[in-house]
Design an enzyme around this catalytic site. Structure first.
Site, PDB file in Angstrom:
ATOM      1  N   ASP A  74       0.846  -1.203   0.000  1.00  0.00           N
ATOM      2  CA  ASP A  74       0.000   0.000   0.000  1.00  0.00           C
ATOM      3  C   ASP A  74       0.879   1.250   0.000  1.00  0.00           C
ATOM      4  O   ASP A  74       1.923   1.269   0.657  1.00  0.00           O
ATOM      5  CB  ASP A  74      -0.864   0.035   1.286  1.00  0.00           C
ATOM      6  CG  ASP A  74      -1.868  -1.107   1.326  1.00  0.00           C
ATOM      7  OD1 ASP A  74      -2.226  -1.599   0.226  1.00  0.00           O
ATOM      8  OD2 ASP A  74      -2.248  -1.524   2.420  1.00  0.00           O
ATOM      9  N   ASP A 134       0.052   7.083   8.535  1.00  0.00           N
ATOM     10  CA  ASP A 134       0.275   5.731   9.050  1.00  0.00           C
ATOM     11  C   ASP A 134       1.732   5.526   9.404  1.00  0.00           C
ATOM     12  O   ASP A 134       2.056   4.732  10.300  1.00  0.00           O
ATOM     13  CB  ASP A 134      -0.293   4.626   8.169  1.00  0.00           C
ATOM     14  CG  ASP A 134       0.056   4.725   6.713  1.00  0.00           C
ATOM     15  OD1 ASP A 134       0.980   5.473   6.368  1.00  0.00           O
ATOM     16  OD2 ASP A 134      -0.599   4.039   5.931  1.00  0.00           O
ATOM     17  N   GLU A 169       2.323  -3.866  10.220  1.00  0.00           N
ATOM     18  CA  GLU A 169       2.119  -3.814   8.769  1.00  0.00           C
ATOM     19  C   GLU A 169       3.166  -2.923   8.132  1.00  0.00           C
ATOM     20  O   GLU A 169       3.550  -3.092   6.996  1.00  0.00           O
ATOM     21  CB  GLU A 169       0.725  -3.277   8.426  1.00  0.00           C
ATOM     22  CG  GLU A 169       0.526  -3.124   6.900  1.00  0.00           C
ATOM     23  CD  GLU A 169      -0.890  -2.764   6.486  1.00  0.00           C
ATOM     24  OE1 GLU A 169      -1.379  -1.703   6.897  1.00  0.00           O
ATOM     25  OE2 GLU A 169      -1.495  -3.577   5.766  1.00  0.00           O
ATOM     26  N   GLU A 170       3.667  -1.958   8.927  1.00  0.00           N
ATOM     27  CA  GLU A 170       4.569  -0.951   8.341  1.00  0.00           C
ATOM     28  C   GLU A 170       6.031  -1.380   8.319  1.00  0.00           C
ATOM     29  O   GLU A 170       6.873  -0.638   7.845  1.00  0.00           O
ATOM     30  CB  GLU A 170       4.422   0.373   9.116  1.00  0.00           C
ATOM     31  CG  GLU A 170       2.988   0.896   9.203  1.00  0.00           C
ATOM     32  CD  GLU A 170       2.324   1.066   7.841  1.00  0.00           C
ATOM     33  OE1 GLU A 170       1.096   0.873   7.758  1.00  0.00           O
ATOM     34  OE2 GLU A 170       3.025   1.350   6.858  1.00  0.00           O
ATOM     35  N   ASP A 203      -1.670  -3.194  13.361  1.00  0.00           N
ATOM     36  CA  ASP A 203      -1.849  -2.401  12.145  1.00  0.00           C
ATOM     37  C   ASP A 203      -2.059  -0.981  12.665  1.00  0.00           C
ATOM     38  O   ASP A 203      -3.153  -0.649  13.115  1.00  0.00           O
ATOM     39  CB  ASP A 203      -3.063  -2.902  11.353  1.00  0.00           C
ATOM     40  CG  ASP A 203      -3.161  -2.196  10.005  1.00  0.00           C
ATOM     41  OD1 ASP A 203      -3.988  -2.623   9.173  1.00  0.00           O
ATOM     42  OD2 ASP A 203      -2.427  -1.204   9.787  1.00  0.00           O
ATOM     43  N   LEU A 227      -2.442   2.004  11.487  1.00  0.00           N
ATOM     44  CA  LEU A 227      -3.516   2.838  10.961  1.00  0.00           C
ATOM     45  C   LEU A 227      -4.128   2.135   9.749  1.00  0.00           C
ATOM     46  O   LEU A 227      -3.705   2.304   8.618  1.00  0.00           O
ATOM     47  CB  LEU A 227      -2.985   4.226  10.585  1.00  0.00           C
ATOM     48  CG  LEU A 227      -3.997   5.360  10.713  1.00  0.00           C
ATOM     49  CD1 LEU A 227      -4.594   5.433  12.117  1.00  0.00           C
ATOM     50  CD2 LEU A 227      -3.351   6.709  10.402  1.00  0.00           C
ATOM     51  N   ASP A 228      -5.156   1.313  10.052  1.00  0.00           N
ATOM     52  CA  ASP A 228      -5.790   0.546   8.968  1.00  0.00           C
ATOM     53  C   ASP A 228      -6.797   1.443   8.234  1.00  0.00           C
ATOM     54  O   ASP A 228      -7.494   2.243   8.850  1.00  0.00           O
ATOM     55  CB  ASP A 228      -6.515  -0.661   9.559  1.00  0.00           C
ATOM     56  CG  ASP A 228      -7.224  -1.435   8.469  1.00  0.00           C
ATOM     57  OD1 ASP A 228      -6.550  -2.150   7.732  1.00  0.00           O
ATOM     58  OD2 ASP A 228      -8.451  -1.242   8.312  1.00  0.00           O
ATOM     59  N   GLU A 258      -4.589  -8.048  11.461  1.00  0.00           N
ATOM     60  CA  GLU A 258      -5.944  -7.593  11.155  1.00  0.00           C
ATOM     61  C   GLU A 258      -6.961  -8.662  11.581  1.00  0.00           C
ATOM     62  O   GLU A 258      -7.786  -8.442  12.455  1.00  0.00           O
ATOM     63  CB  GLU A 258      -6.083  -7.236   9.665  1.00  0.00           C
ATOM     64  CG  GLU A 258      -5.301  -5.981   9.273  1.00  0.00           C
ATOM     65  CD  GLU A 258      -5.271  -5.714   7.774  1.00  0.00           C
ATOM     66  OE1 GLU A 258      -5.244  -6.679   6.981  1.00  0.00           O
ATOM     67  OE2 GLU A 258      -5.241  -4.529   7.392  1.00  0.00           O
TER      68      GLU A 258
END
Ligand code: P6P
Length: 330
Positions: A71, A77, A100-101, A119, A121-122, A278
């Site tokens: 993404d 995020d 996730e980052e 996560d 900032l989903d 998630e």
């Protein structure tokens, strides 16, 4: 294990007080998990402030970099990841962070007993259109002795090993919803106090519902069983609601009853959502609230992760709706 008496606390109880009063419910009855939840809540207050300012200062819009999900990384995020990492490092209760980052796990080089999957900032693609976004977190205990190098067995744990999990929804109001394995409680952020206060005690997901949340753009390449289930929903004249922000869709379905589906498709052969940061957290919350979560075949919490960022098809929500979908997927 004896179910310790759940202490009913009044609406308006501050999160800190709630955690303290329910301390003995935590499986290891120690202060560390309580402190960890406080660290996460603190970081979310800082992120909340930045999310609310996003329109006013130049922290919206892409960074130009990509995260592990491929993404486009939005500035917020990246900031959120920094805030949570910093809070958890300072708190000292977490020894490792899966995010996730970041490509691999982050060793926080401390004597912490817990591993966090997050996560930060989903739904960040919704930031610049002012749609609700969220933080999703899972808390595990490390398996290997404190002070030794972190191993795969500390990191790649099934969702059933979570000791706590939850989410923060940065919406019309900001809410923190979590479970520590003894039900689900929701706290609303009161900016004038700078506190989360109990607003939704003992949350229960309606056993059945009429809301289905799915991006039908991929319909033509969905598995036949998913197509059958969506036809069923339409024959029953259910309501389609899809915000495109998982935490917001999940939260609405938790309150009103409904099902969220992100199935496998040609574009996403394993589904889009990530198991570790998630699906597992929301599956834990869903089950604790009386709902259900599967990948279409397996209980989400029973899936043994093989890699940090692995994806899973995700069916989560009201028990009867998930079971109806499962029945058509066979
Ligand atoms: P699509 C956001 O990127 C996210 O991870 C979830 O918050 C959301 O439900 C889903 O992806 C949206 O994906 O493919 O429908 O845009």
């Amino acid at each position: 294990m004896m179910e310790s008496s759940r202490i009913a606390l009044p609406i308006g109880t501050a999160l800190d007080r709630f955690i303290k009063n329910n301390q003995e419910q935590f499986q290891y009855a120690s202060g560390e998990l309580s402190q960890l939840l406080r660290d996460i809540a603190l970081a979310s207050k800082v992120v909340n402030r930045e999310v609310n300012k996003a329109g006013l200062i130049d922290i919206m819009g892409p960074m130009g970099s990509m995260n592990t999900a491929g993404d486009q990384q939005q500035k917020l995020d990246v900031l959120a990841n920094i805030r949570f990492t910093r809070a958890l490092t300072k708190g000292g209760e977490a020894c490792a962070l899966i995010s996730e980052e970041t490509e691999s796990f982050v060793d926080l080089n401390n004597e912490g007993k817990y591993v966090i999957a997050i996560d930060p900032l989903d739904g960040s693609s919704n930031i610049d259109v002012n749609v609700s976004i969220g933080t999703i977190f899972s808390i595990y205990r490390r398996k290997t002795p404190v002070g030794t190098p972190i191993q795969d067995e500390d990191i790649l744990q099934k969702g059933s090993e979570q000791v706590a999990a939850g989410y923060v929804l940065y919406g019309s109001s900001t809410m923190l919803v979590y479970t520590a394995g003894h039900g689900v409680n929701g706290f609303t952020y009161e900016p004038s106090l700078g506190e989360y206060v109990l607003s939704h005690p003992d949350m229960k997901m309606p056993e059945d519902g009429k809301i289905f949340s799915v991006n039908e753009g991929g319909y033509h390449t969905f598995p036949e069983g998913v197509k059958k289930y969506l036809s069923y929903c339409k024959e029953k004249q259910f309501v389609g609601r899809y915000i495109g922000s998982l935490v917001a869709d999940f939260h609405r379905n938790l309150l009103k009853g409904g099902i969220y589906i992100y199935p496998a498709s040609a574009k996403a052969p394993e589904g889009k959502l990530r198991l570790m940061y998630e699906c597992n957290a929301l599956a834990f919350v869903a089950e604790q609230a009386g709902g259900k979560a599967t990948d279409g075949k397996r209980r989400i919490l029973d899936i043994q992760p093989k890699s940090l960022h692995q994806r899973a098809p995700f069916f989560v929500g009201s028990k009867q709706m998930v079971e109806m979908a499962e029945g058509l997927l066979d």
